[in-house]
Design a protein around this motif. Sequence first.
Motif, PDB file in Angstrom:
ATOM      1  N   UNK A  93       0.843  -1.199   0.000  1.00  0.00           N
ATOM      2  CA  UNK A  93       0.000   0.000   0.000  1.00  0.00           C
ATOM      3  C   UNK A  93       0.871   1.239   0.000  1.00  0.00           C
ATOM      4  N   UNK A  94       0.314   2.302  -0.550  1.00  0.00           N
ATOM      5  CA  UNK A  94       0.941   3.620  -0.512  1.00  0.00           C
ATOM      6  C   UNK A  94      -0.170   4.646  -0.331  1.00  0.00           C
ATOM      7  N   UNK A 100       0.575  14.145  -6.064  1.00  0.00           N
ATOM      8  CA  UNK A 100       1.908  14.192  -5.472  1.00  0.00           C
ATOM      9  C   UNK A 100       2.502  12.804  -5.263  1.00  0.00           C
ATOM     10  N   UNK A 101       1.813  11.771  -5.715  1.00  0.00           N
ATOM     11  CA  UNK A 101       2.261  10.414  -5.437  1.00  0.00           C
ATOM     12  C   UNK A 101       3.500  10.068  -6.246  1.00  0.00           C
ATOM     13  N   UNK A 274       4.111  11.039   3.367  1.00  0.00           N
ATOM     14  CA  UNK A 274       5.033  10.115   2.714  1.00  0.00           C
ATOM     15  C   UNK A 274       4.333   9.446   1.537  1.00  0.00           C
ATOM     16  N   UNK A 275       5.051   9.309   0.418  1.00  0.00           N
ATOM     17  CA  UNK A 275       4.411   8.810  -0.802  1.00  0.00           C
ATOM     18  C   UNK A 275       4.889   7.416  -1.216  1.00  0.00           C
ATOM     19  N   UNK A 276       5.824   6.812  -0.496  1.00  0.00           N
ATOM     20  CA  UNK A 276       6.307   5.488  -0.860  1.00  0.00           C
ATOM     21  C   UNK A 276       5.448   4.380  -0.279  1.00  0.00           C
ATOM     22  N   UNK A 277       5.867   3.140  -0.484  1.00  0.00           N
ATOM     23  CA  UNK A 277       5.174   1.994   0.079  1.00  0.00           C
ATOM     24  C   UNK A 277       5.308   2.024   1.595  1.00  0.00           C
ATOM     25  N   UNK A 278       4.271   1.571   2.301  1.00  0.00           N
ATOM     26  CA  UNK A 278       4.256   1.685   3.754  1.00  0.00           C
ATOM     27  C   UNK A 278       4.521   0.337   4.412  1.00  0.00           C
TER      28      UNK A 278
END
Length: 309
Positions: A93-94, A100-101, A274-278
């Motif tokens: 997920x992100x 802005x992703x 934050x836009x990366x993978x979580x």
Amino acid sequence: MNRVSLDGQVAVVTGAARGVGELLARKLSARGARVALVGLEPDELKQVSGRLHTESDWWHADVTDHEAMTGVAAEVKERFGKVDIAVANAGVAAGGPFLDSDPVAWRRVIEVNLIGSAVTGRAFLPVLLESRGYFLQIASLAAITPAPMMSAYCASKSGVEAFAHSLRAEVGHRGVRVGVGYLSWTDTDMVRGADQDDVMRELRHSLPWPANRTYPLGPAVDRLVAGIERRSAHVYGQWWLRGMQPVRGCLPSLVGVLGQREMRRFAPRLGGVRTGLVGAGGAADEASRRTGPVGAGAAADEASRTERD
């Protein structure tokens, strides 16, 4: 439907290194199933396999890699003689505003969650047809209702829900049952990782009850196991998700109104999301793509196979 005994059955679980997949593997094993674990974290997979009550094995493979997953399916059948159950659970997920992703992370969510599920189905359906088995696709509340700041995840989970429904219609007459498992916010590394961002955490907690709660993992996985035993078409990890189905047509409009209000409120703070993978699973996926995942069959790393033996 009556429950089918899992004793002696062979179950494949993707995304089995942690979270839903890890606990599902343990609970299936506790009911007598032999389990094949698939994921991107070999050390964790080996540890999970070592804790299971029944015969098990693990494969380090990327679910988006068709060749690797086809090899895994062949090796699992060779190792166990059959496959009765396949659970497409692997997911990432992100969060954050779509504009802005990170385009790489956004695409990866679609690839792992949607394409990876289809690759898993394509790899394991031939052996499931032989056993007249069961394919369980793990979806989400995100498939039932959209949400702002989760465009990739919602799109992917809506996609896997539709994929599973289509697949059910195609293979049901050949004896394979297909189910969709729905989970709300469940206490996993993925949800805890998303909550590390203040905006994402506050936005989630602003959702109407009961969607604003984090639910314990154990009871949700117990419901998934019960659904597998019944070969259910729909499995709900939390009791109230079943009640969302009759009203889901109204939800996009409601979320649109409420979401716009919340986005105005959070607008000054969106630049810091934050836009990366979580979560730990997202970090593992990113690390695997930097170093290259180990596939299966002829593409597998012999050192990994030797260690497993």
